[in-house]
Design an enzyme around this catalytic site. Structure first.
Site, PDB file in Angstrom:
ATOM      1  N   LYS A  27       0.808  -1.220   0.000  1.00  0.00           N
ATOM      2  CA  LYS A  27       0.000   0.000   0.000  1.00  0.00           C
ATOM      3  C   LYS A  27       0.843   1.273   0.000  1.00  0.00           C
ATOM      4  O   LYS A  27       0.397   2.319  -0.447  1.00  0.00           O
ATOM      5  CB  LYS A  27      -0.979   0.003   1.187  1.00  0.00           C
ATOM      6  CG  LYS A  27      -2.112  -1.011   1.012  1.00  0.00           C
ATOM      7  CD  LYS A  27      -3.157  -0.923   2.100  1.00  0.00           C
ATOM      8  CE  LYS A  27      -4.173  -2.041   1.950  1.00  0.00           C
ATOM      9  NZ  LYS A  27      -5.254  -1.981   2.917  1.00  0.00           N
ATOM     10  N   ASP A  55     -10.077   2.507   1.649  1.00  0.00           N
ATOM     11  CA  ASP A  55     -10.227   1.902   2.987  1.00  0.00           C
ATOM     12  C   ASP A  55     -10.897   2.893   3.940  1.00  0.00           C
ATOM     13  O   ASP A  55     -11.612   2.509   4.866  1.00  0.00           O
ATOM     14  CB  ASP A  55      -8.857   1.502   3.565  1.00  0.00           C
ATOM     15  CG  ASP A  55      -8.337   0.196   2.969  1.00  0.00           C
ATOM     16  OD1 ASP A  55      -9.158  -0.619   2.520  1.00  0.00           O
ATOM     17  OD2 ASP A  55      -7.104   0.013   2.948  1.00  0.00           O
ATOM     18  N   ALA A  77      -3.748  -0.047   8.428  1.00  0.00           N
ATOM     19  CA  ALA A  77      -5.189  -0.007   8.699  1.00  0.00           C
ATOM     20  C   ALA A  77      -5.469   0.852   9.926  1.00  0.00           C
ATOM     21  O   ALA A  77      -6.468   1.578   9.979  1.00  0.00           O
ATOM     22  CB  ALA A  77      -5.713  -1.425   8.904  1.00  0.00           C
TER      23      ALA A  77
HETATM   24  P1  NAP Z   1      -0.011  -4.178   9.169  1.00  0.00           P
HETATM   25  O1  NAP Z   1       0.381  -2.942   8.444  1.00  0.00           O
HETATM   26  O2  NAP Z   1       0.816  -5.395   9.081  1.00  0.00           O
HETATM   27  O3  NAP Z   1      -0.229  -3.736  10.703  1.00  0.00           O
HETATM   28  C1  NAP Z   1      -0.718  -4.556  11.666  1.00  0.00           C
HETATM   29  C2  NAP Z   1      -0.285  -3.997  13.022  1.00  0.00           C
HETATM   30  O4  NAP Z   1      -0.737  -4.917  13.987  1.00  0.00           O
HETATM   31  C3  NAP Z   1       1.221  -3.914  13.181  1.00  0.00           C
HETATM   32  O5  NAP Z   1       1.682  -2.667  12.809  1.00  0.00           O
HETATM   33  C4  NAP Z   1       1.418  -4.199  14.650  1.00  0.00           C
HETATM   34  O6  NAP Z   1       1.354  -3.004  15.405  1.00  0.00           O
HETATM   35  C5  NAP Z   1       0.219  -5.053  15.014  1.00  0.00           C
HETATM   36  N1  NAP Z   1       0.590  -6.470  15.118  1.00  0.00           N
HETATM   37  C6  NAP Z   1       1.143  -7.253  14.167  1.00  0.00           C
HETATM   38  N2  NAP Z   1       1.365  -8.494  14.661  1.00  0.00           N
HETATM   39  C7  NAP Z   1       0.925  -8.480  15.939  1.00  0.00           C
HETATM   40  C8  NAP Z   1       0.910  -9.447  16.988  1.00  0.00           C
HETATM   41  N3  NAP Z   1       1.341 -10.696  16.779  1.00  0.00           N
HETATM   42  N4  NAP Z   1       0.403  -9.080  18.187  1.00  0.00           N
HETATM   43  C9  NAP Z   1      -0.053  -7.824  18.399  1.00  0.00           C
HETATM   44  N5  NAP Z   1      -0.024  -6.865  17.455  1.00  0.00           N
HETATM   45  C10 NAP Z   1       0.446  -7.189  16.238  1.00  0.00           C
HETATM   46  O7  NAP Z   1      -1.451  -4.657   8.686  1.00  0.00           O
HETATM   47  P2  NAP Z   1      -2.684  -3.721   8.287  1.00  0.00           P
HETATM   48  O8  NAP Z   1      -2.690  -3.537   6.826  1.00  0.00           O
HETATM   49  O9  NAP Z   1      -2.685  -2.537   9.159  1.00  0.00           O
HETATM   50  O10 NAP Z   1      -3.912  -4.701   8.631  1.00  0.00           O
HETATM   51  C11 NAP Z   1      -4.247  -5.009   9.965  1.00  0.00           C
HETATM   52  C12 NAP Z   1      -5.449  -5.950   9.987  1.00  0.00           C
HETATM   53  O11 NAP Z   1      -6.570  -5.315   9.384  1.00  0.00           O
HETATM   54  C13 NAP Z   1      -5.221  -7.233   9.185  1.00  0.00           C
HETATM   55  O12 NAP Z   1      -5.818  -8.297   9.875  1.00  0.00           O
HETATM   56  C14 NAP Z   1      -5.943  -6.972   7.892  1.00  0.00           C
HETATM   57  O13 NAP Z   1      -6.389  -8.168   7.280  1.00  0.00           O
HETATM   58  C15 NAP Z   1      -7.112  -6.125   8.366  1.00  0.00           C
HETATM   59  N6  NAP Z   1      -7.655  -5.264   7.316  1.00  0.00           N
HETATM   60  C16 NAP Z   1      -8.966  -5.426   6.962  1.00  0.00           C
HETATM   61  C17 NAP Z   1      -9.525  -4.608   5.997  1.00  0.00           C
HETATM   62  C18 NAP Z   1     -10.982  -4.817   5.633  1.00  0.00           C
HETATM   63  O14 NAP Z   1     -11.394  -4.314   4.574  1.00  0.00           O
HETATM   64  N7  NAP Z   1     -11.763  -5.443   6.452  1.00  0.00           N
HETATM   65  C19 NAP Z   1      -8.755  -3.620   5.374  1.00  0.00           C
HETATM   66  C20 NAP Z   1      -7.427  -3.463   5.782  1.00  0.00           C
HETATM   67  C21 NAP Z   1      -6.878  -4.302   6.745  1.00  0.00           C
HETATM   68  P3  NAP Z   1       2.366  -2.772  16.662  1.00  0.00           P
HETATM   69  O15 NAP Z   1       3.699  -3.269  16.209  1.00  0.00           O
HETATM   70  O16 NAP Z   1       2.318  -1.308  16.839  1.00  0.00           O
HETATM   71  O17 NAP Z   1       1.836  -3.510  17.847  1.00  0.00           O
END
Ligand code: NAP
Length: 408
Positions: free
Chosen positions: A56, A93, A121
């Site tokens: 992204k 989003d 996200a």
């Molecule tokens: P990302 O950029 O990988 O960020 C996820 C964040 O979650 C990380 O920055 C981290 O924050 C935290 N994290 C990762 N692994 C973790 C763990 N094992 N325990 C606790 N915290 C953890 O992903 P993203 O794009 O933001 O997406 C996040 C979630 O939203 C995903 O599940 C994705 O599928 C979902 N999503 C859904 C939609 C939809 O349309 N429904 C759209 C976008 C995303 P810290 O390091 O600060 O703790």
């Protein structure tokens, strides 16, 4: 028109199914490594793209222009190729989460909202919450507000999970203990597979509003389809596509006394809904390489129940199944979240006098009336709906199908 989804790993994407209902364009999955990205964006055969993890941000340098929303968030999830071949980047989003928040019915203005995770996200969620006058606090494992300091936020009214914790296949874990938040009104989880993460199951059991990210996924896809086609699409399609997707993903789970008709009714429902039918006891017996009476003889009921819980953990995290459970699965509380995470549970009721006992070890050795009286409150606890099966199995299957059609 050639559109599709660009990402690193796309095995479980629902986007093709959603976009097939949004417009007359092809929609493919473009799974690309970081090394392939530049060539694909410059020379790839596409007119529009959705972009997901981990690209992204990486696509931004290849966009000649960004929409205001993409600029504000520093992330692009939709790319459109213009007539001159250049790319414009959008972020849908934002409107996706705004739709999810609105349909949840939660009002966040002036309230503290905890946003778990600090990734892409999370940025989007915080921007929407700020625009709505909420007070978002990002909880990050490495930030000032971390999971050890949650007690400082016991006044939170809403929690949004923007981490992957609890997502398929690593289901059954929750990022926070909801009992720490006595003022909590609701929980929004951006995850949509499983339909109910452990966090959402916990919220449900506390009587809180609990919503998954499927509506967000559909709503962001709708806005992307508008950018792809240049046509406005009515918001009315969002709940329609959400419902059809939810119904195709949801497991239909039949519980009830041994011999109450779960296999027969389940088979009929599977045909009617084009889902795969699984008899949990048969699945268990096949895995164990023994019949159910042999398993009882070898390891007793306690051993059988352990295998049954493993079986329900395997089946419950899959999507789009009709599952006929063994009659005693309700005697183990742990089985409930395993079944509920992706399923609606129907208790099939049939008079005790009509229940067969052949090949059913517990039915043969117990007084069925007594067994029913003991299990009745357990069936009640597990059931989302109760369906009478003192009738033709087609009638019971029809009743269940009708309940599901009205479901969302
Ligand atoms: P990302 O950029 O990988 O960020 C996820 C964040 O979650 C990380 O920055 C981290 O924050 C935290 N994290 C990762 N692994 C973790 C763990 N094992 N325990 C606790 N915290 C953890 O992903 P993203 O794009 O933001 O997406 C996040 C979630 O939203 C995903 O599940 C994705 O599928 C979902 N999503 C859904 C939609 C939809 O349309 N429904 C759209 C976008 C995303 P810290 O390091 O600060 O703790």
């Amino acid at each position: 028109m050639k559109c599709g989804l660009l990402g690193g790993k796309l095995a479980h994407s629902y986007s093709p199914q959603i976009h097939s209902q949004l417009g007359n364009y092809s929609y493919s999955l473009f799974e690309k490594s970081a090394e392939e990205l530049e060539d694909f964006l410059k020379n790839g055969d596409f007119t529009g793209l959705n972009v997901t993890i981990p690209y992204k941000k990486s696509v931004i340098p290849y966009c000649a222009e960004l929409s205001d929303c993409a600029k504000m968030l520093g992330a692009v999830n939709t790319v459109v190729r213009r007539n001159d071949g250049s790319l414009i980047g959008h972020n849908t989003d934002y409107s996706g989460f705004a739709t999810m928040l609105r349909t949840s019915g939660l009002s966040v203005s002036g309230k503290k909202v905890l946003v778990l995770g600090s990734g892409g996200a999370s940025n989007t969620v915080v921007a929407v919450l700020q625009a709505q006058g909420a007070d978002p606090v990002v909880i990050s494992r490495s930030g000032e507000n971390n999971y050890e300091k949650l007690h400082l936020h016991s006044d939170a009214a809403v929690i949004v999970n923007a981490t992957p914790v609890g997502m398929y296949p690593k289901v059954g874990v929750s990022p926070v203990d909801l009992t720490l938040f006595p003022a909590l009104e609701g929980v929004l989880d951006l995850i949509y597979n499983p339909a109910r993460t452990q966090l959402l199951l916990d919220a449900e059991s506390l009587g809180l509003i609990a919503c998954n990210g499927l509506e967000m996924l559909v709503a962001q896809a709708k806005e992307s389809a508008q950018w792809f086609t240049g046509n406005l699409i009515s918001d009315d399609v969002i709940p329609k596509i959400h419902r059809s997707l939810k119904n195709s993903m949801e497991n239909i789970i039949l519980i009830g006394m041994p011999g109450c008709g779960k296999t027969t009714v389940g088979g009929l429902l599977a045909k009617r809904t084009s889902k795969n039918f699984v008899d949990a006891d048969e699945y268990l017996a096949e895995k164990a390489g023994k019949t159910i009476p042999e398993i009882f003889a070898d390891i007793g009921e306690a051993g059988f129940r352990r295998l049954e819980t493993q079986t329900l953990a395997d089946l419950g995290k899959q999507s789009g199944l009709v599952i006929a459970t063994g009659g005693g699965c309700v005697t183990v509380d742990r089985n409930y979240p395993l079944l509920r995470q992706n399923g609606t549970l129907f208790w099939l009721q049939r008079s005790i006098s009509k229940l067969p006992v052949d090949g059913r070890p517990l039915s043969q050795t117990n007084d069925l009336e007594k067994m029913y009286e003991a299990r009745k409150p357990m069936y009640q606890r597990f059931a989302d709906h109760i369906v009478d099966n003192n009738c033709e199995p087609e009638t019971a299957a029809n009743t269940i199908a009708k309940i599901l059609e009205g479901n969302v």
